[in-house]
Scaffold this motif. Structure first.
Motif, PDB file in Angstrom:
ATOM      1  N   PRO A 104       1.431 -88.664 -12.496  1.00  0.00           N
ATOM      2  CA  PRO A 104       1.854 -88.406 -13.872  1.00  0.00           C
ATOM      3  C   PRO A 104       1.971 -89.736 -14.620  1.00  0.00           C
ATOM      4  N   GLY A 105       1.520 -89.732 -15.865  1.00  0.00           N
ATOM      5  CA  GLY A 105       1.582 -90.959 -16.644  1.00  0.00           C
ATOM      6  C   GLY A 105       0.296 -91.767 -16.585  1.00  0.00           C
ATOM      7  N   THR A 106      -0.640 -91.383 -15.710  1.00  0.00           N
ATOM      8  CA  THR A 106      -1.928 -92.100 -15.645  1.00  0.00           C
ATOM      9  C   THR A 106      -3.077 -91.187 -16.067  1.00  0.00           C
ATOM     10  N   THR A 107      -2.744 -90.107 -16.780  1.00  0.00           N
ATOM     11  CA  THR A 107      -3.782 -89.107 -17.094  1.00  0.00           C
ATOM     12  C   THR A 107      -3.726 -88.738 -18.578  1.00  0.00           C
ATOM     13  N   ASP A 108      -4.375 -89.572 -19.410  1.00  0.00           N
ATOM     14  CA  ASP A 108      -4.487 -89.193 -20.814  1.00  0.00           C
ATOM     15  C   ASP A 108      -5.649 -88.213 -20.971  1.00  0.00           C
ATOM     16  N   LEU A 109      -5.734 -87.631 -22.143  1.00  0.00           N
ATOM     17  CA  LEU A 109      -6.698 -86.556 -22.373  1.00  0.00           C
ATOM     18  C   LEU A 109      -8.143 -87.026 -22.171  1.00  0.00           C
ATOM     19  N   GLU A 110      -8.462 -88.233 -22.652  1.00  0.00           N
ATOM     20  CA  GLU A 110      -9.839 -88.739 -22.532  1.00  0.00           C
ATOM     21  C   GLU A 110     -10.252 -88.855 -21.063  1.00  0.00           C
ATOM     22  N   ALA A 114     -13.122 -86.769 -18.903  1.00  0.00           N
ATOM     23  CA  ALA A 114     -14.168 -87.418 -18.096  1.00  0.00           C
ATOM     24  C   ALA A 114     -14.183 -86.843 -16.682  1.00  0.00           C
ATOM     25  N   MET A 115     -12.996 -86.556 -16.139  1.00  0.00           N
ATOM     26  CA  MET A 115     -12.900 -85.945 -14.809  1.00  0.00           C
ATOM     27  C   MET A 115     -13.535 -84.565 -14.820  1.00  0.00           C
ATOM     28  N   LYS A 116     -13.188 -83.770 -15.827  1.00  0.00           N
ATOM     29  CA  LYS A 116     -13.702 -82.385 -15.914  1.00  0.00           C
ATOM     30  C   LYS A 116     -15.226 -82.396 -16.046  1.00  0.00           C
ATOM     31  N   GLU A 117     -15.728 -83.261 -16.922  1.00  0.00           N
ATOM     32  CA  GLU A 117     -17.179 -83.335 -17.141  1.00  0.00           C
ATOM     33  C   GLU A 117     -17.899 -83.840 -15.893  1.00  0.00           C
ATOM     34  N   GLY A 118     -17.217 -84.654 -15.082  1.00  0.00           N
ATOM     35  CA  GLY A 118     -17.813 -85.188 -13.867  1.00  0.00           C
ATOM     36  C   GLY A 118     -17.765 -84.238 -12.689  1.00  0.00           C
ATOM     37  N   GLY A 119     -17.165 -83.055 -12.867  1.00  0.00           N
ATOM     38  CA  GLY A 119     -17.188 -82.049 -11.814  1.00  0.00           C
ATOM     39  C   GLY A 119     -15.855 -81.749 -11.153  1.00  0.00           C
ATOM     40  N   VAL A 120     -14.815 -82.561 -11.434  1.00  0.00           N
ATOM     41  CA  VAL A 120     -13.505 -82.301 -10.841  1.00  0.00           C
ATOM     42  C   VAL A 120     -12.967 -80.973 -11.381  1.00  0.00           C
ATOM     43  N   ASN A 121     -12.491 -80.100 -10.479  1.00  0.00           N
ATOM     44  CA  ASN A 121     -11.952 -78.806 -10.950  1.00  0.00           C
ATOM     45  C   ASN A 121     -10.576 -78.485 -10.375  1.00  0.00           C
ATOM     46  N   ARG A 122      -9.988 -79.456  -9.672  1.00  0.00           N
ATOM     47  CA  ARG A 122      -8.642 -79.257  -9.124  1.00  0.00           C
ATOM     48  C   ARG A 122      -7.923 -80.605  -9.142  1.00  0.00           C
ATOM     49  N   ILE A 123      -6.670 -80.608  -9.591  1.00  0.00           N
ATOM     50  CA  ILE A 123      -5.894 -81.859  -9.641  1.00  0.00           C
ATOM     51  C   ILE A 123      -4.631 -81.682  -8.817  1.00  0.00           C
ATOM     52  N   SER A 124      -4.319 -82.718  -8.041  1.00  0.00           N
ATOM     53  CA  SER A 124      -3.085 -82.741  -7.267  1.00  0.00           C
ATOM     54  C   SER A 124      -2.209 -83.880  -7.789  1.00  0.00           C
ATOM     55  N   LEU A 151       0.641 -82.513 -17.231  1.00  0.00           N
ATOM     56  CA  LEU A 151       0.201 -81.136 -16.983  1.00  0.00           C
ATOM     57  C   LEU A 151      -0.345 -80.501 -18.258  1.00  0.00           C
ATOM     58  N   GLU A 152       0.299 -80.784 -19.381  1.00  0.00           N
ATOM     59  CA  GLU A 152      -0.173 -80.230 -20.654  1.00  0.00           C
ATOM     60  C   GLU A 152      -1.539 -80.808 -21.013  1.00  0.00           C
ATOM     61  N   ASN A 153      -1.710 -82.125 -20.805  1.00  0.00           N
ATOM     62  CA  ASN A 153      -3.024 -82.752 -21.057  1.00  0.00           C
ATOM     63  C   ASN A 153      -4.099 -82.125 -20.175  1.00  0.00           C
ATOM     64  N   ALA A 154      -3.754 -81.878 -18.912  1.00  0.00           N
ATOM     65  CA  ALA A 154      -4.735 -81.302 -17.979  1.00  0.00           C
ATOM     66  C   ALA A 154      -5.127 -79.895 -18.425  1.00  0.00           C
ATOM     67  N   ARG A 155      -4.151 -79.126 -18.866  1.00  0.00           N
ATOM     68  CA  ARG A 155      -4.479 -77.772 -19.362  1.00  0.00           C
ATOM     69  C   ARG A 155      -5.376 -77.863 -20.591  1.00  0.00           C
ATOM     70  N   GLN A 156      -5.067 -78.804 -21.470  1.00  0.00           N
ATOM     71  CA  GLN A 156      -5.852 -78.976 -22.692  1.00  0.00           C
ATOM     72  C   GLN A 156      -7.291 -79.369 -22.357  1.00  0.00           C
ATOM     73  N   ALA A 157      -7.458 -80.126 -21.271  1.00  0.00           N
ATOM     74  CA  ALA A 157      -8.809 -80.540 -20.846  1.00  0.00           C
ATOM     75  C   ALA A 157      -9.550 -79.421 -20.125  1.00  0.00           C
ATOM     76  N   GLY A 158      -8.860 -78.300 -19.874  1.00  0.00           N
ATOM     77  CA  GLY A 158      -9.519 -77.144 -19.267  1.00  0.00           C
ATOM     78  C   GLY A 158      -9.224 -76.918 -17.802  1.00  0.00           C
ATOM     79  N   PHE A 159      -8.294 -77.689 -17.223  1.00  0.00           N
ATOM     80  CA  PHE A 159      -7.951 -77.489 -15.812  1.00  0.00           C
ATOM     81  C   PHE A 159      -6.987 -76.307 -15.663  1.00  0.00           C
ATOM     82  N   THR A 160      -7.300 -75.446 -14.714  1.00  0.00           N
ATOM     83  CA  THR A 160      -6.412 -74.314 -14.407  1.00  0.00           C
ATOM     84  C   THR A 160      -5.898 -74.371 -12.976  1.00  0.00           C
ATOM     85  N   ASN A 161      -6.618 -75.067 -12.101  1.00  0.00           N
ATOM     86  CA  ASN A 161      -6.242 -75.137 -10.688  1.00  0.00           C
ATOM     87  C   ASN A 161      -5.536 -76.465 -10.428  1.00  0.00           C
TER      88      ASN A 161
END
Length: 390
Positions: A104-110, A114-124, A151-161
């Motif tokens: 937490p704190g190292t994940t801005d929206l941009e 980039a993670m989502k576009e690169g194929g990442v679909n799950r964040i821990s 968590l809110e940024n991740a949801r905004q980027a399209g992460f659900t898992n």
């Protein structure tokens, strides 16, 4: 032995950089400031190219990027890293699980985009606690506001898992403090929670404090009470405990970690990474610069060991019994071409007699008591193999 011919369907990649070193951490990680990040990503690409050439990957089912803190990479570095992963390990199954660890704190929206576009679909996310005093005490640099924002940024980027890691048995922690954390964690309604007990490891600040008698850990009885409370609360909230420390909504169990627990082979790349390929376990050079130099010479490995049949069977039992479903006779016979009871009958009968294992229709699993004494159970299988012939 099946592992000697089986091509891994799982990939682990290590990003060893962190914003700071937590007081309990003995992972192969280094503070980011001044580190040659792009040189490291170039080195990682050299190892990917070499690995994919030596053991050409088939379909990849799971990828896990751990650390360190992979999310300290800038958006540009992240995009570059993920593009290289896809170049060498890009033959993905349609339902690939691609996990990245994050703080937490190292994940801005941009960066998350980039993670989502690169194929990442799950964040821990490494949350550890929702108690800010406790977070500071264990050396975390985030607070609970950072957790909610991330968590809110991740949801905004399209992460659900998404999953979060929590810890118990921390200095000064009580069951009441743990319950307050669980209440906040469960209110997030995530798909997965990992909840680990603190282990005081050598070469950490906590170990130095412990040796001096300055680490106020909970008594063993209270720590067991926390674990029992955690299991009860997660179960009531609809999460299945599928491994000693892991809880998931149905269908959201960590498929990558399950590869380890099922004793399956996996590629391991990066500084200090471990891998298990074609019946051999390897560990890479740990230091960042020595690893970079190692890849330039075509030799990033620190050590390679052929896993004997006996070792592989012991590993199967020790990791497989971490799963709540336990070990299955059919899986053992499939990997080793011999019956489970022929090899471990004496150890199994002893543990069943002690009430630490119980028989299932398919094999054996930890009993409720065995769940609290897992390490004792696993230790029974070291040197316990009978009638083994290669």
């Amino acid at each position: 032995m099946k592992q000697r011919t089986q091509t891994p369907a799982a990939v682990y990649l290590h990003i060893p950089f962190c914003t700071n070193k937590c007081h309990y951490c003995d992972f192969n990680s280094y503070i980011l400031k001044g580190q040659p990040v792009m040189d490291y990503l170039d080195a990682l690409e050299r190892e990917m190219e070499r690995t994919a050439s030596e053991v050409p990957p088939g379909e990849i089912e799971t990828i896990f990027v751990g650390g360190g803190t992979p999310t300290v990479l800038t958006p540009e570095q992240m995009e570059s890293f993920l593009r290289r992963v896809r170049a060498y390990f890009g033959n993905w199954t349609a339902n690939i699980e691609f996990t990245m660890e994050a703080n937490p704190g190292t994940t801005d929206l941009e960066k998350l985009q980039a993670m989502k576009e690169g194929g990442v679909n799950r964040i821990s996310f490494g949350v550890q606690s929702f108690d800010n005093v406790l977070l500071e005490r264990i050396g975390r640099i985030h607070n609970t506001d950072d957790v909610y924002r991330s968590l809110e940024n991740a949801r905004q980027a399209g992460f659900t898992n998404m999953s979060i890691d929590l810890m118990f048995g921390l200095p000064g922690q009580t069951i009441e403090i743990m319950e307050a954390t669980l209440k906040e964690a469960l209110a997030l309604d995530l798909r997965h929670y990992s909840i680990y007990s603190l282990k005081v490891e050598e070469n950490t600040l906590f170990h130095a404090l412990y040796e001096r008698g300055d680490l106020p850990l909970p008594e063993e009885e209270e720590e067991v009470g926390m674990f029992l409370h955690i299991m009860k609360r997660l179960n009531e909230a609809g999460y299945g405990q599928y491994e000693i420390s892991n809880f998931a909504k149905p269908g959201y169990e960590s498929r990558h970690n399950s590869m380890y627990w099922r004793n399956q082979p996996y590629y391991g790349l990066g500084a200090g990474a471990h891998g298990y390929v074609h019946g051999r376990r390897h560990v890479n050079i740990k230091g960042v610069q020595p690893y970079i130099e190692g890849t330039r010479k075509g030799q990033p490995l620190l050590d390679v060991q052929e896993v004997s049949l006996t070792e592989a069977m012991e590993d199967f039992m020790m990791v497989g019994l971490r799963l709540l479903r336990g070990v299955r006779r059919a899986d053992f016979a499939g990997q080793f071409d011999r019956p489970l009871e022929t090899v471990f009958g004496t150890a199994i009968r002893s543990l069943v007699h002690k009430g630490l294992l119980e028989e299932t229709a398919e094999g054996y699993r930890l009993s409720a008591q065995g769940l609290l004494l897992g390490n004792d159970v696993f230790g029974h299988f070291l040197g316990a193999a009978e009638a083994v012939e290669a």
